[in-house]
Design a protein around this motif. Structure first.
Motif, PDB file in Angstrom:
ATOM      1  N   ILE A 182      34.930  38.364  27.865  1.00 14.77           N
ATOM      2  CA  ILE A 182      35.262  37.402  28.910  1.00 14.77           C
ATOM      3  C   ILE A 182      36.284  37.962  29.881  1.00 14.77           C
ATOM      4  CG2 ILE A 182      37.133  36.254  27.628  1.00 14.77           C
ATOM      5  CD1 ILE A 182      35.997  33.581  28.735  1.00 14.77           C
ATOM      6  N   GLY A 183      37.136  38.880  29.429  1.00  8.58           N
ATOM      7  CA  GLY A 183      38.145  39.451  30.303  1.00  8.58           C
ATOM      8  C   GLY A 183      37.830  40.845  30.788  1.00  8.58           C
ATOM      9  N   LEU A 475      39.536  34.678  36.873  1.00  7.63           N
ATOM     10  CA  LEU A 475      40.376  33.954  35.928  1.00  7.63           C
ATOM     11  C   LEU A 475      39.536  33.549  34.730  1.00  7.63           C
ATOM     12  CD1 LEU A 475      42.097  31.550  38.477  1.00  7.63           C
ATOM     13  CD2 LEU A 475      43.208  33.469  37.329  1.00  7.63           C
ATOM     14  N   PHE A 476      40.139  33.572  33.535  1.00  6.66           N
ATOM     15  CA  PHE A 476      39.406  33.068  32.378  1.00  6.66           C
ATOM     16  C   PHE A 476      40.343  32.308  31.444  1.00  6.66           C
ATOM     17  CE2 PHE A 476      40.866  37.048  30.381  1.00  6.66           C
ATOM     18  CZ  PHE A 476      41.177  36.623  29.095  1.00  6.66           C
ATOM     19  N   LEU A 477      39.739  31.372  30.725  1.00  6.07           N
ATOM     20  CA  LEU A 477      40.428  30.600  29.692  1.00  6.07           C
ATOM     21  C   LEU A 477      39.499  30.548  28.489  1.00  6.07           C
ATOM     22  CD1 LEU A 477      42.900  28.797  28.938  1.00  6.07           C
ATOM     23  CD2 LEU A 477      41.550  26.838  29.736  1.00  6.07           C
ATOM     24  N   GLU A 478      40.036  30.882  27.309  1.00  5.03           N
ATOM     25  CA  GLU A 478      39.208  30.941  26.101  1.00  5.03           C
ATOM     26  C   GLU A 478      39.988  30.388  24.925  1.00  5.03           C
ATOM     27  OE1 GLU A 478      36.426  34.395  24.517  1.00  5.03           O
ATOM     28  OE2 GLU A 478      38.519  34.769  23.966  1.00  5.03           O
ATOM     29  N   ASP A 479      39.303  29.623  24.102  1.00  4.82           N
ATOM     30  CA  ASP A 479      39.925  29.076  22.898  1.00  4.82           C
ATOM     31  C   ASP A 479      39.045  29.396  21.690  1.00  4.82           C
ATOM     32  OD1 ASP A 479      42.152  27.269  21.830  1.00  4.82           O
ATOM     33  OD2 ASP A 479      40.367  26.321  20.995  1.00  4.82           O
ATOM     34  N   ALA A 492      34.991  28.870  22.681  1.00  6.08           N
ATOM     35  CA  ALA A 492      34.496  28.361  23.960  1.00  6.08           C
ATOM     36  C   ALA A 492      35.355  28.958  25.066  1.00  6.08           C
ATOM     37  CB  ALA A 492      34.553  26.844  24.003  1.00  6.08           C
ATOM     38  N   GLY A 493      34.720  29.318  26.159  1.00 12.47           N
ATOM     39  CA  GLY A 493      35.470  29.933  27.244  1.00 12.47           C
ATOM     40  C   GLY A 493      34.851  29.648  28.587  1.00 12.47           C
ATOM     41  N   PHE A 494      35.653  29.910  29.620  1.00 13.57           N
ATOM     42  CA  PHE A 494      35.201  29.704  30.995  1.00 13.57           C
ATOM     43  C   PHE A 494      35.810  30.796  31.863  1.00 13.57           C
ATOM     44  CE2 PHE A 494      35.714  28.080  35.285  1.00 13.57           C
ATOM     45  CZ  PHE A 494      34.456  27.556  35.564  1.00 13.57           C
ATOM     46  N   ARG A 495      34.983  31.382  32.718  1.00 13.25           N
ATOM     47  CA  ARG A 495      35.439  32.428  33.636  1.00 13.25           C
ATOM     48  C   ARG A 495      34.964  32.109  35.045  1.00 13.25           C
ATOM     49  NH1 ARG A 495      33.791  38.853  34.037  1.00 13.25           N
ATOM     50  NH2 ARG A 495      35.885  39.655  34.494  1.00 13.25           N
ATOM     51  N   GLU A 496      35.840  32.313  36.005  1.00 14.41           N
ATOM     52  CA  GLU A 496      35.492  32.156  37.419  1.00 14.41           C
ATOM     53  C   GLU A 496      35.756  33.481  38.119  1.00 14.41           C
ATOM     54  OE1 GLU A 496      34.458  29.868  41.008  1.00 14.41           O
ATOM     55  OE2 GLU A 496      34.352  29.339  38.890  1.00 14.41           O
ATOM     56  N   VAL A 497      34.719  34.025  38.754  1.00 14.65           N
ATOM     57  CA  VAL A 497      34.832  35.295  39.474  1.00 14.65           C
ATOM     58  C   VAL A 497      34.675  35.030  40.963  1.00 14.65           C
ATOM     59  CG1 VAL A 497      33.900  37.608  39.777  1.00 14.65           C
ATOM     60  CG2 VAL A 497      33.892  36.553  37.516  1.00 14.65           C
ATOM     61  N   THR A 520      31.451  32.355  41.354  1.00 11.41           N
ATOM     62  CA  THR A 520      30.506  31.890  40.347  1.00 11.41           C
ATOM     63  C   THR A 520      31.234  31.462  39.082  1.00 11.41           C
ATOM     64  OG1 THR A 520      28.857  33.448  41.180  1.00 11.41           O
ATOM     65  CG2 THR A 520      28.466  32.491  39.009  1.00 11.41           C
ATOM     66  N   PRO A 521      31.046  30.206  38.631  1.00 16.18           N
ATOM     67  CA  PRO A 521      31.609  29.771  37.342  1.00 16.18           C
ATOM     68  C   PRO A 521      30.748  30.262  36.183  1.00 16.18           C
ATOM     69  CG  PRO A 521      30.449  27.951  38.385  1.00 16.18           C
ATOM     70  CD  PRO A 521      30.371  29.108  39.344  1.00 16.18           C
ATOM     71  N   LEU A 522      31.373  30.732  35.118  1.00 15.58           N
ATOM     72  CA  LEU A 522      30.661  31.350  34.002  1.00 15.58           C
ATOM     73  C   LEU A 522      31.161  30.781  32.677  1.00 15.58           C
ATOM     74  CD1 LEU A 522      30.877  35.016  35.333  1.00 15.58           C
ATOM     75  CD2 LEU A 522      28.874  33.522  35.442  1.00 15.58           C
ATOM     76  N   PRO A 523      30.581  29.669  32.208  1.00 14.63           N
ATOM     77  CA  PRO A 523      30.957  29.144  30.892  1.00 14.63           C
ATOM     78  C   PRO A 523      30.270  29.912  29.776  1.00 14.63           C
ATOM     79  CG  PRO A 523      29.290  27.754  31.886  1.00 14.63           C
ATOM     80  CD  PRO A 523      29.631  28.806  32.911  1.00 14.63           C
TER      81      PRO A 523
END
Length: 799
Positions: A182-183, A475-479, A492-497, A520-523
């Protein structure tokens, strides 16, 4: 356009102590790490999952009897390192890499892994182009990284793996099929991720020497020097240099490559470390010529550039070359900011810098009285050696690129949860100028590399003068949640490029400035469950996108022979590719190791890059073929070393289906429902390794089924099977020489002649009528030619 884009990078000595890590969300490694980096067992599993990008650490000591890192501990002869990530992933270690010819490259090594189809001109690391497909998705849709730095062109996505790294300095290569971290510092990895890990510097001074000689005048020397720990500072380092010379595997010319890898590492305290990584590469060689099917059937392996020059001959071999120089630097750093019982706060950051300077040559005939600079007619082209009103010239595509970036991730770890937040920023500055140098009557140029070009009114005669800039923010957020004593893991995670591009072309009459912005949002979601300590099931649902490839999307390409009209017009409306993928898999580890994975992908605006010749110059162009569905299954089997024997087997079944008709010639070809190009239904590898500490040998056979080269499925190349063999013997220590060994590697042992892959795709190999009645002309795909039998003998010793 000289159109071969290279972003080359670099990449060191496994001895007695080896740390084999099993990854979760990151590639596994098999190399020594400084003792201070070993995670103490008292730390929570959630913290261990992020330290050194690994979940499990297993120390293997005293098992090495080789100078080049072979320990014979990895199942499948080094091809099945244990995995725990909730996604499909395969990793090869030194147990496999060190037994291949040291003159090989990363993409050629990947061919043994499930899902991979590699089409290469050469197994010895010359500057030829090679391709890799994973689950039917092209190399441009993979992400390559090494020690936190991206290894491919951020815009064209080309990878020339011969320039990446000396394989003597590679501890492991991990392939994640169908998804990426994700990163990760790239956004093109719809088809997966390739992660190259370097050998870590050793605790004691020493080094390694390789001397290789073989077919086609191959000569290669490699030396690595290790400092050991410097004083009591905790700093360890090494530097290596290699020099390779050979004739091309096919046709006329030569290949030269000089390469430097260097690395220093410092560790301290509670799992803190910093690695300083550097690489330099300089290569020059004759470019390969890629035949159509008719040309290959007529000339076979003899098809290539012309040996002798005559006026107006743009196929003269000395005009076609690839010259590159590249520099890589990165500083991956891991810091434990806070650690209190089951809670911790960690920071990972990697600044990196990549510089590339390349020149790519072709041939062109210029009219003395009917040439153009953009839209402006040139009354008379003043050149020294025209013949019949034509001046033959070498066309040079001169490019220079700087790319710098920073990846940062901070993680809050508790006993059952890991929360990560990260940011990636990257900036790219790319300039590119085409020029022409006139040839004399013997075919020589004042300077092949465009330093003495033809001038018109004080300006360089050119078809494009590009300046391209790109900024990327992600940016990304992951748990990640752990339960049932870490048997259940849910992530679960979400990335926006966000990408911003700007391109200019300073050619008279050309569209001066264009660009594009993409966001582009990338869940994503994944889960795994350990049924037993040796059995695991996993589910992975991911998304990915691929921004339009190549700066040519935004500009017009001109040519002096184009009569004042652009020869190629960019498409600033080209949409980004978007993919949704799902995987369901099972793993078992023990004496027999096995993995099974089912996968499904749905793509929109699927992009591929095709290449072909215009006036003997290689041109690349991105193509949007619409929607595509990909489904399949892959399996992998490997035996833990048993009586010195380790067999290995991988297999893939692939079903692809195009979802749209293909737009071309002002109409559409009826391609909906056809199979995707370069996507064989069946592929696989079978291997056997033997190693008793002295005698060793491997045999690896690869099978690739039929591959279509047109979207209408009316031309294809047949399936093929190729076997490679290596045998050798290790001696006892002799004086200061540590485990000297001799090895013989034989590629394509049966000396089969075959086409190994598709280089330039086509809509239809036959003239057809479009959906709306327009006559659409036939076009001819071009192909990669597989290498003939190749012998490489290597002497290796540590010291």
């Amino acid at each position: 356009m000289g159109s071969i884009r290279l972003k080359v990078l670099s990449a060191g000595a496994c001895l007695a102590s080896l740390s084999i890590a099993t990854a979760s969300g990151a590639p596994q490694t098999a190399h020594r790490r400084p003792k201070a980096i070993q995670a103490p067992s008292k730390k929570p599993a959630s913290m261990r999952s992020l330290e050194t990008h690994s979940v499990e650490s297993v120390d293997v000591r005293g098992g090495s009897t080789s100078a080049n890192g072979v320990t014979n501990t990895t199942p499948g002869g080094g091809l099945m390192l244990r995995q725990t990530a909730a996604r499909s992933q395969s990793t090869m270690t030194r147990d496999y890499i060190a037994k291949q010819s040291p003159a090989t490259n990363v993409n050629a090594l990947l061919n043994a892994l499930p899902g991979v189809v590699s089409g290469s001109n050469s197994p010895i690391g010359d500057p030829s182009h090679d391709t890799v497909n994973v689950r039917g998705l092209t190399q441009a849709e993979l992400g390559y990284e090494m020690e936190g730095a991206p290894l491919q062109d951020p815009v064209n996505f080309n990878v020339f793996s011969s320039d990446m790294v000396d394989t003597d300095n590679v501890s492991s290569i991990a392939l994640t099929q169908g998804s990426s971290d994700i990163g990760a510092p790239f956004y093109s990895a719809v088809g997966g991720q390739v992660s190259v890990q370097r050998v870590q510097p050793g605790a004691k001074p020493g080094g390694l020497v390789d001397l290789s000689y073989g077919s086609r005048a191959l000569r290669r020397e490699f030396i690595r020097l290790e400092s050991g720990e410097i004083g009591h500072s905790g700093v360890r380092s090494y530097a290596s240099f290699s020099d390779t010379r050979s004739d091309p595997l096919r046709g006329l010319g030569f290949a030269r490559r000089d390469h430097v890898d260097a690395m220093a590492t410092k560790s301290w305290g509670d799992n803190n470390y910093v690695h300083a990584v550097f690489g330099w590469n300089d290569s020059l060689g004759t470019a390969q010529r890629y035949p159509t099917l008719a040309q290959y059937q007529a000339y076979g392996y003899n098809y290539g550039w012309d040996r002798k020059y005559s006026p107006e001959d743009t196929g003269y071999y000395q005009l076609h070359y690839s010259k590159r120089r590249d520099v890589l630097a990165s500083l991956p750093t891991h810091l434990t900011l806070m650690h209190d019982g089951n809670e911790s706060l960690t920071l990972d950051t990697t600044p990196y810098f990549v510089w590339d300077n390349g020149t790519y040559g072709g041939g062109e005939n210029l009219s003395v009285t009917n040439s153009y600079q953009g839209t402006i007619a040139i009354p008379y082209l003043d050149t020294p050696n025209p013949v019949n009103g034509t001046q033959t010239a070498v066309s040079s595509d001169n490019e220079r690129e700087n790319s710098a970036g920073l990846t940062t991730a901070i993680a809050w770890n508790t006993a059952q949860n890991t929360l990560r937040f990260g940011y990636w920023y990257a900036y790219l500055d790319h300039s590119e100028l085409e020029s022409f140098s006139p040839l004399n009557l013997q075919g020589g140029a004042a300077n092949l590399f465009g330093q003495y070009p033809i001038m018109v009114d004080g300006q360089v005669l050119s078809g494009y003068n590009i300046n391209f800039k790109q900024q990327t923010n992600a940016l990304f957020l992951e748990d990640q949640f752990h339960a049932l004593n870490d048997r259940l893991n849910i992530t679960a995670g979400f990335r926006e490029v966000m990408i911003s591009r700007s391109a200019t072309n300073n050619i008279p009459g050309a569209l001066f400035k264009a660009g594009g912005n993409y966001a582009t949002p990338l869940p994503r979601f994944s889960a795994s469950y350990k049924i037993t300590k040796n059995d695991q099931i996993f589910l992975n649902a991911t998304t990915g996108f691929h921004a339009p490839a190549s700066e040519e999307v935004y500009i017009q390409l001109w040519d002096p022979t184009g009569r004042g009209r652009p020869t190629m017009t960019g498409n600033t409306n080209l949409k980004s590719e978007y993919a949704i993928g799902e995987e369901l898999g099972y793993r078992h580890y023990g004496l027999l190791n096995a993995t099974f994975t089912l996968f499904n992908y749905n793509l929109t605006n699927h992009q591929i890059t095709s290449s072909g010749y215009v006036n003997s110059q290689l041109i690349t162009q991105p193509l949007n073929i619409g929607g595509e569905t990909i489904r399949g299954a892959q399996a992998e089997f490997g035996l833990r070393p048993w009586h010195h024997i380790s067999p290995y087997l991988s297999f893939q079944y692939l079903h692809t289906e195009l979802g749209n008709n293909y737009a071309t010639g002002g109409d559409y070809l009826p391609t909906k429902g056809k199979e995707m190009v370069q996507s064989p239904k069946y592929s696989g590898s079978v291997g056997l390794s033997y190693d008793d500490g002295h005698f060793f040998g491997t045999v690896m056979g690869d099978y690739v089924g039929k591959q279509y080269s047109t979207f209408m499925n009316d031309q294809s190349i047949p399936g093929y099977a190729i076997a490679n063999v290596a045998v050798g013997y290790r001696f006892q220590n002799y004086g200061f020489l540590k485990h000297p060994q001799i090895q013989l590697s034989i590629n394509n042992i049966s000396n089969d002649q075959y086409l190994s892959g598709v280089y330039g795709f086509a809509g239809s190999a036959r003239a057809r009528t479009g959906v709306y009645g327009t006559a659409i002309a036939a076009s001819s795909p071009s192909y990669m030619v597989g290498a003939e039998r190749m012998f490489v003998a290597t002497i290796t010793t540590g010291f």
